[in-house]
Design an enzyme around this catalytic site. Structure first.
Site, PDB file in Angstrom:
ATOM      1  N   GLU A   1      -0.308   2.906  10.193  1.00 43.79           N
ATOM      2  CA  GLU A   1      -1.757   2.984   9.890  1.00 43.79           C
ATOM      3  C   GLU A   1      -2.436   4.067  10.743  1.00 43.79           C
ATOM      4  O   GLU A   1      -3.596   3.937  11.138  1.00 43.79           O
ATOM      5  CB  GLU A   1      -2.433   1.618  10.021  1.00 43.79           C
ATOM      6  CG  GLU A   1      -1.843   0.629   9.014  1.00 43.79           C
ATOM      7  CD  GLU A   1      -2.688  -0.587   8.761  1.00 43.79           C
ATOM      8  OE1 GLU A   1      -3.925  -0.456   8.745  1.00 43.79           O
ATOM      9  OE2 GLU A   1      -2.106  -1.658   8.554  1.00 43.79           O
TER      10      GLU A   1
ATOM     11  N   GLY B   1      16.844  -7.511  34.971  1.00 42.06           N
ATOM     12  CA  GLY B   1      17.995  -7.366  34.065  1.00 42.06           C
ATOM     13  C   GLY B   1      17.914  -8.321  32.885  1.00 42.06           C
ATOM     14  O   GLY B   1      18.297  -7.965  31.761  1.00 42.06           O
TER      15      GLY B   1
ATOM     16  N   PHE C   1       0.872  -1.176   0.000  1.00 46.95           N
ATOM     17  CA  PHE C   1       0.000   0.000   0.000  1.00 46.95           C
ATOM     18  C   PHE C   1       0.911   1.228   0.000  1.00 46.95           C
ATOM     19  O   PHE C   1       1.684   1.413   0.953  1.00 46.95           O
ATOM     20  CB  PHE C   1      -0.826  -0.087   1.282  1.00 46.95           C
ATOM     21  CG  PHE C   1      -1.816   1.001   1.548  1.00 46.95           C
ATOM     22  CD1 PHE C   1      -3.068   0.986   0.943  1.00 46.95           C
ATOM     23  CD2 PHE C   1      -1.549   2.004   2.476  1.00 46.95           C
ATOM     24  CE1 PHE C   1      -4.029   1.957   1.249  1.00 46.95           C
ATOM     25  CE2 PHE C   1      -2.487   2.978   2.788  1.00 46.95           C
ATOM     26  CZ  PHE C   1      -3.732   2.942   2.168  1.00 46.95           C
TER      27      PHE C   1
HETATM   28  N1  COS Z   1     -14.078   7.205   5.241  1.00 41.83           N
HETATM   29  C1  COS Z   1     -14.594   7.842   4.168  1.00 41.83           C
HETATM   30  N2  COS Z   1     -14.356   9.139   3.892  1.00 41.83           N
HETATM   31  C2  COS Z   1     -13.561   9.798   4.725  1.00 41.83           C
HETATM   32  C3  COS Z   1     -12.993   9.214   5.863  1.00 41.83           C
HETATM   33  C4  COS Z   1     -13.286   7.849   6.117  1.00 41.83           C
HETATM   34  N3  COS Z   1     -12.778   7.212   7.174  1.00 41.83           N
HETATM   35  N4  COS Z   1     -12.239  10.119   6.515  1.00 41.83           N
HETATM   36  C5  COS Z   1     -12.336  11.262   5.822  1.00 41.83           C
HETATM   37  N5  COS Z   1     -13.138  11.063   4.740  1.00 41.83           N
HETATM   38  C6  COS Z   1     -13.546  12.044   3.737  1.00 41.83           C
HETATM   39  C7  COS Z   1     -14.225  13.246   4.407  1.00 41.83           C
HETATM   40  O1  COS Z   1     -15.609  13.005   4.581  1.00 41.83           O
HETATM   41  C8  COS Z   1     -13.956  14.333   3.406  1.00 41.83           C
HETATM   42  O2  COS Z   1     -14.837  14.171   2.323  1.00 41.83           O
HETATM   43  P1  COS Z   1     -15.533  15.445   1.595  1.00 41.83           P
HETATM   44  O3  COS Z   1     -14.376  16.248   1.038  1.00 41.83           O
HETATM   45  O4  COS Z   1     -16.388  14.820   0.543  1.00 41.83           O
HETATM   46  O5  COS Z   1     -16.277  16.179   2.667  1.00 41.83           O
HETATM   47  C9  COS Z   1     -12.562  13.999   2.892  1.00 41.83           C
HETATM   48  O6  COS Z   1     -12.388  12.587   3.102  1.00 41.83           O
HETATM   49  C10 COS Z   1     -11.465  14.756   3.601  1.00 41.83           C
HETATM   50  O7  COS Z   1     -11.562  14.444   4.977  1.00 41.83           O
HETATM   51  P2  COS Z   1     -10.896  15.303   6.136  1.00 41.83           P
HETATM   52  O8  COS Z   1     -11.177  16.761   5.883  1.00 41.83           O
HETATM   53  O9  COS Z   1     -11.318  14.724   7.425  1.00 41.83           O
HETATM   54  O10 COS Z   1      -9.346  15.061   5.875  1.00 41.83           O
HETATM   55  P3  COS Z   1      -8.085  15.535   6.703  1.00 41.83           P
HETATM   56  O11 COS Z   1      -7.063  16.034   5.771  1.00 41.83           O
HETATM   57  O12 COS Z   1      -8.511  16.400   7.846  1.00 41.83           O
HETATM   58  O13 COS Z   1      -7.490  14.146   7.286  1.00 41.83           O
HETATM   59  C11 COS Z   1      -7.226  12.294   8.787  1.00 41.83           C
HETATM   60  C12 COS Z   1      -8.169  13.287   8.103  1.00 41.83           C
HETATM   61  C13 COS Z   1      -6.281  12.984   9.743  1.00 41.83           C
HETATM   62  C14 COS Z   1      -8.147  11.362   9.558  1.00 41.83           C
HETATM   63  C15 COS Z   1      -6.421  11.507   7.705  1.00 41.83           C
HETATM   64  O14 COS Z   1      -5.510  12.332   7.040  1.00 41.83           O
HETATM   65  C16 COS Z   1      -5.683  10.311   8.274  1.00 41.83           C
HETATM   66  O15 COS Z   1      -6.282   9.275   8.561  1.00 41.83           O
HETATM   67  N6  COS Z   1      -4.345  10.435   8.416  1.00 41.83           N
HETATM   68  C17 COS Z   1      -3.517   9.304   8.816  1.00 41.83           C
HETATM   69  C18 COS Z   1      -3.035   8.598   7.608  1.00 41.83           C
HETATM   70  C19 COS Z   1      -2.428   7.286   7.976  1.00 41.83           C
HETATM   71  O16 COS Z   1      -2.994   6.489   8.706  1.00 41.83           O
HETATM   72  N7  COS Z   1      -1.259   7.055   7.410  1.00 41.83           N
HETATM   73  C20 COS Z   1      -0.584   5.803   7.563  1.00 41.83           C
HETATM   74  C21 COS Z   1      -0.378   5.248   6.204  1.00 41.83           C
HETATM   75  S1  COS Z   1      -0.323   3.529   6.109  1.00 41.83           S
HETATM   76  S2  COS Z   1       1.147   2.962   7.190  1.00 41.83           S
END
Ligand code: COS
Length: 382
Positions: free
Chosen positions: A363, A340, A123
């Site tokens: 994640e 230890g 991924f």
């Molecule tokens: N399922 C479906 N849609 C989702 C969602 C989910 N779980 N989370 C967010 N969305 C949608 C929102 O509804 C929004 O949609 P619209 O633009 O249509 O309104 C869009 O995605 C953007 O969402 P949001 O504004 O919440 O995005 P952010 O940039 O604030 O980010 C987080 C949200 C912080 C939750 C996200 O960036 C995240 O999960 N970050 C961590 C990433 C991660 O786990 N990385 C590890 C990689 S794998 S090792």
């Protein structure tokens, strides 16, 4: 969720995986850690047993199993070897699952049979300057006729060195944040793809974690996963489910620490008696066992909610947050019980301690889980 309320199939899976993990994985786990060697032999057996095609429907050659049996299997695998747990998880949760959930029939027929036979998946979302802020990725995919040209560097890719297939996220519209992202299924032997920096890590040393670099890489438009511009949602939904797997892995690591600490406390003597006779040790064991059970219940609950088709994103984040912080806490206490000896490589707890840490990071860090949970809690109160 008591073991007695599992279905017969789930109990069978628990027994099968636990026996396999005890006999085939646990004896080599320390060696895998010391040599940082990818456990090919074990992974091949896991393909043969059907655990690399856990969610893939039988018509594509997979096992077609549910999420609860997945967490049961992952706990047992990770209890024996967290590296192996990570490899299984990145493949099933992060590479196969989005193709199952968002792929077209043609994409499923092309990729899923291979991915439950021998082709490892990965991924590719994170980048050198974008981890928690997933919408901030910079990799680009520019459409030219029937193909997209992919450019950019993906970082921290679990299974990066071994994977044949990747689910890759790139910006198809750089003027937008999340809505400018598209997901692609990419064959990693295509021209324009190379491996970048390979990480030397604190734990899960049997996994490869590398950069994947795309330079003028042509990907057919038929490999778009989901709709153009919908990639962020593909990523978020994939991670919502994937986090249940990380929770299960954390439970497995914590359980391994408790197993080891309980055994050690009954063997080790101090002041003329077994250290398990001291309340100081008993209290630590009691707290470890209680937190592990609470983590397992949260994990089972999130998995059951997913299996029942209920909304589970908040519960998946809760399970991941609580189980990963529990694993780290339990590992710290486990080393304390071992004194230890626990600080040396003669005992497995120092490996569990190093392996546990990643569950608070990948994640989505614990801080990201708290953001997701808090947003849900606040929106529910409106
Ligand atoms: N399922 C479906 N849609 C989702 C969602 C989910 N779980 N989370 C967010 N969305 C949608 C929102 O509804 C929004 O949609 P619209 O633009 O249509 O309104 C869009 O995605 C953007 O969402 P949001 O504004 O919440 O995005 P952010 O940039 O604030 O980010 C987080 C949200 C912080 C939750 C996200 O960036 C995240 O999960 N970050 C961590 C990433 C991660 O786990 N990385 C590890 C990689 S794998 S090792």
């Amino acid at each position: 969720m008591l073991a007695s309320s599992l279905t017969q199939e789930q109990r069978l899976i628990k027994n099968l995986v636990s026996e396999f993990a005890e006999k085939e994985i646990k004896p080599v786990a320390s060696e895998i850690d010391k040599t940082s060697a990818f456990p090919w032999e074990i992974v091949e057996k896991l393909f043969d047993l059907g655990f690399m095609g856990h969610f893939i429907e039988e018509r594509y050659g997979g096992s077609g199993l549910d999420c609860l049996s997945y967490v049961i299997a992952l706990e047992e695998i990770s209890r024996a070897c967290a590296s192996t747990g990570t490899i299984v998880m990145a493949h099933n949760s992060l590479a196969c699952a989005p193709i199952i959930d968002f792929g077209t029939e043609e994409q499923k027929e092309k990729y899923l049979p291979r991915m439950c036979r021998d082709a490892i998946g990965c991924f590719a979302l994170s980048e050198p300057e974008s981890g928690s802020d997933a919408a901030g990725i910079k990799a680009s995919a520019v459409k030219k006729g029937g193909v997209y040209i992919l450019d950019g560097t993906k970082s921290w890719i679990t299974n990066g060195c071994e994977a044949k297939v990747a689910v890759v996220f790139a910006k198809t519209d750089k003027t937008k944040r999340s809505s400018g992202i598209t997901a692609f299924i990419v064959d990693l032997d295509a021209p324009g793809i190379s491996l970048g920096k390979s990480e030397s890590k604190l734990g899960i040393k049997g996994t490869s974690t590398s950069q994947i670099v795309f330079e003028d890489c042509e990907v057919s438009a038929s490999r778009v996963l989901g709709e153009e511009g919908e990639g962020f949602k593909v990523a978020m939904k994939t991670l919502d489910a994937g986090r249940i797997g990380v929770a299960a892995q954390a439970v497995g690591i914590a359980q391994a620490v408790l197993d080891s600490s309980t055994r050690y406390s009954q063997e080790r003597k101090a002041f003329g008696k077994k250290i398990s006779d001291f309340q100081g040790i008993q209290f630590m064991l009691a707290d470890m066992a209680t937190r592990i059970e609470a983590s397992r219940l949260l994990t089972y609950k999130a998995a059951l909610m997913k299996d029942r088709g209920e909304k589970y994103a908040k519960h998946s984040s809760m399970a991941k947050l609580y189980a990963s912080e529990t694993a780290m806490w339990v590992a710290t206490k486990g080393i304390q019980v071992h004194g230890g000896n626990g600080y040396t490589t003669d005992y497995p707890v120092e490996r569990h301690f190093r392996d546990a840490k990643i569950t608070e990071i990948y994640e989505g860090t614990s801080e990201i889980q708290r953001i997701i949970i808090a947003r849900q809690v606040l929106s529910e109160s409106l």
